[in-house]
Design a protein around this motif. Structure first.
Motif, mmCIF file in Angstrom:
data_model
loop_
_atom_site.group_PDB
_atom_site.id
_atom_site.type_symbol
_atom_site.label_atom_id
_atom_site.label_comp_id
_atom_site.label_asym_id
_atom_site.label_seq_id
_atom_site.Cartn_x
_atom_site.Cartn_y
_atom_site.Cartn_z
ATOM 1 N N VAL A 37 32.745 34.492 3.653
ATOM 2 C CA VAL A 37 34.105 34.600 4.181
ATOM 3 C C VAL A 37 35.099 34.019 3.181
ATOM 4 O O VAL A 37 36.224 34.461 3.087
ATOM 5 C CB VAL A 37 34.198 33.866 5.544
ATOM 6 C CG1 VAL A 37 35.627 33.789 6.018
ATOM 7 C CG2 VAL A 37 33.322 34.563 6.560
ATOM 8 N N PHE A 38 34.670 33.048 2.381
ATOM 9 C CA PHE A 38 35.552 32.368 1.442
ATOM 10 C C PHE A 38 35.340 32.823 0.000
ATOM 11 O O PHE A 38 35.780 32.173 -0.920
ATOM 12 C CB PHE A 38 35.349 30.852 1.548
ATOM 13 C CG PHE A 38 35.586 30.342 2.937
ATOM 14 C CD1 PHE A 38 36.875 30.273 3.452
ATOM 15 C CD2 PHE A 38 34.533 29.968 3.743
ATOM 16 C CE1 PHE A 38 37.101 29.822 4.746
ATOM 17 C CE2 PHE A 38 34.750 29.510 5.036
ATOM 18 C CZ PHE A 38 36.039 29.436 5.539
ATOM 19 N N THR A 39 34.681 33.947 -0.190
ATOM 20 C CA THR A 39 34.378 34.436 -1.527
ATOM 21 C C THR A 39 35.433 35.430 -1.985
ATOM 22 O O THR A 39 35.638 36.463 -1.350
ATOM 23 C CB THR A 39 32.986 35.102 -1.552
ATOM 24 O OG1 THR A 39 32.020 34.126 -1.175
ATOM 25 C CG2 THR A 39 32.661 35.622 -2.932
ATOM 26 N N ALA A 40 36.090 35.099 -3.083
ATOM 27 C CA ALA A 40 37.121 35.981 -3.633
ATOM 28 C C ALA A 40 36.491 37.013 -4.563
ATOM 29 O O ALA A 40 35.452 36.766 -5.172
ATOM 30 C CB ALA A 40 38.149 35.161 -4.395
ATOM 31 N N GLN A 41 37.140 38.150 -4.650
ATOM 32 C CA GLN A 41 36.737 39.196 -5.590
ATOM 33 C C GLN A 41 37.956 39.537 -6.431
ATOM 34 O O GLN A 41 38.971 39.986 -5.893
ATOM 35 C CB GLN A 41 36.230 40.430 -4.855
ATOM 36 C CG GLN A 41 34.964 40.178 -4.078
ATOM 37 C CD GLN A 41 34.519 41.412 -3.314
ATOM 38 O OE1 GLN A 41 35.257 42.379 -3.172
ATOM 39 N NE2 GLN A 41 33.310 41.370 -2.821
ATOM 40 N N VAL A 42 37.842 39.294 -7.731
ATOM 41 C CA VAL A 42 38.963 39.582 -8.629
ATOM 42 C C VAL A 42 38.520 40.552 -9.703
ATOM 43 O O VAL A 42 37.333 40.672 -10.010
ATOM 44 C CB VAL A 42 39.531 38.288 -9.272
ATOM 45 C CG1 VAL A 42 39.961 37.295 -8.214
ATOM 46 C CG2 VAL A 42 38.538 37.654 -10.219
ATOM 47 N N THR A 43 39.502 41.255 -10.272
ATOM 48 C CA THR A 43 39.244 42.117 -11.421
ATOM 49 C C THR A 43 40.239 41.754 -12.513
ATOM 50 O O THR A 43 41.426 41.544 -12.233
ATOM 51 C CB THR A 43 39.379 43.612 -11.067
ATOM 52 O OG1 THR A 43 40.653 43.835 -10.477
ATOM 53 C CG2 THR A 43 38.295 44.059 -10.103
ATOM 54 N N PHE A 44 39.751 41.655 -13.731
ATOM 55 C CA PHE A 44 40.597 41.375 -14.884
ATOM 56 C C PHE A 44 41.050 42.687 -15.506
ATOM 57 O O PHE A 44 40.326 43.685 -15.476
ATOM 58 C CB PHE A 44 39.820 40.543 -15.917
ATOM 59 C CG PHE A 44 39.773 39.077 -15.577
ATOM 60 C CD1 PHE A 44 40.710 38.198 -16.095
ATOM 61 C CD2 PHE A 44 38.801 38.577 -14.725
ATOM 62 C CE1 PHE A 44 40.683 36.855 -15.780
ATOM 63 C CE2 PHE A 44 38.758 37.240 -14.394
ATOM 64 C CZ PHE A 44 39.692 36.372 -14.925
#
Length: 141
Positions: A37-44
């Motif tokens: 629930v607290f896991t972010a997903q980012v893209t550079f």
């Protein structure tokens, strides 16, 4: 008669061990699901930047890597680790809300480096199970 007395405690111990093992494994699984629930997903925008060839008269080179938070939870940079002392970083220290972007500025300082080709990296750790690696390279003459 002694053998019969050992079987009771032995069977009880085995049953107890199995019960604890099964319940602890199912608890661990639910904890992992809660942590997601607290896991972010980012893209550079990119993960490699080539400065090309530049003069040792101008040994400091900078590049900004941008990232977008594509998850529905806030993203936070927890740790930034350059591969050598010739690299310094500035980065977004605030929480990056879902749909917003942040940055990691990487500076190569070649004043104490030998001329020639270099290929360096920066490790980015966020509230994500993934460790992101950004690379810079170039040729200082």
């Amino acid at each position: 008669m002694n053998d019969m007395n050992l079987n009771g405690p032995l069977l009880y111990s085995i049953f107890l061990w199995l019960f604890v093992s099964v319940t602890s494994c199912s608890h661990r699984t639910s904890q992992n699901q809660e942590n997601n629930v607290f896991t972010a997903q980012v893209t550079f925008n990119d993960s490699i930047h080539d400065f090309g060839t530049f003069s040792s008269d101008n040994p400091t080179q900078k590049y900004i890597f941008f990232f977008m938070n594509r998850s529905n939870v806030p993203a936070v940079i927890l740790n930034v680790t350059p591969s050598c002392r010739c690299i310094s970083t500035e980065y977004t220290r605030e929480v990056v809300l879902p749909g917003k972007s942040g940055k990691v500025e990487v500076t190569f300082d070649g004043t104490k480096s030998a001329v020639g080709y270099f290929d360096k990296s920066v490790q980015i750790r966020m509230n994500s199970p993934h460790t992101y690696t950004l690379n810079i390279k170039g040729h200082m003459e």
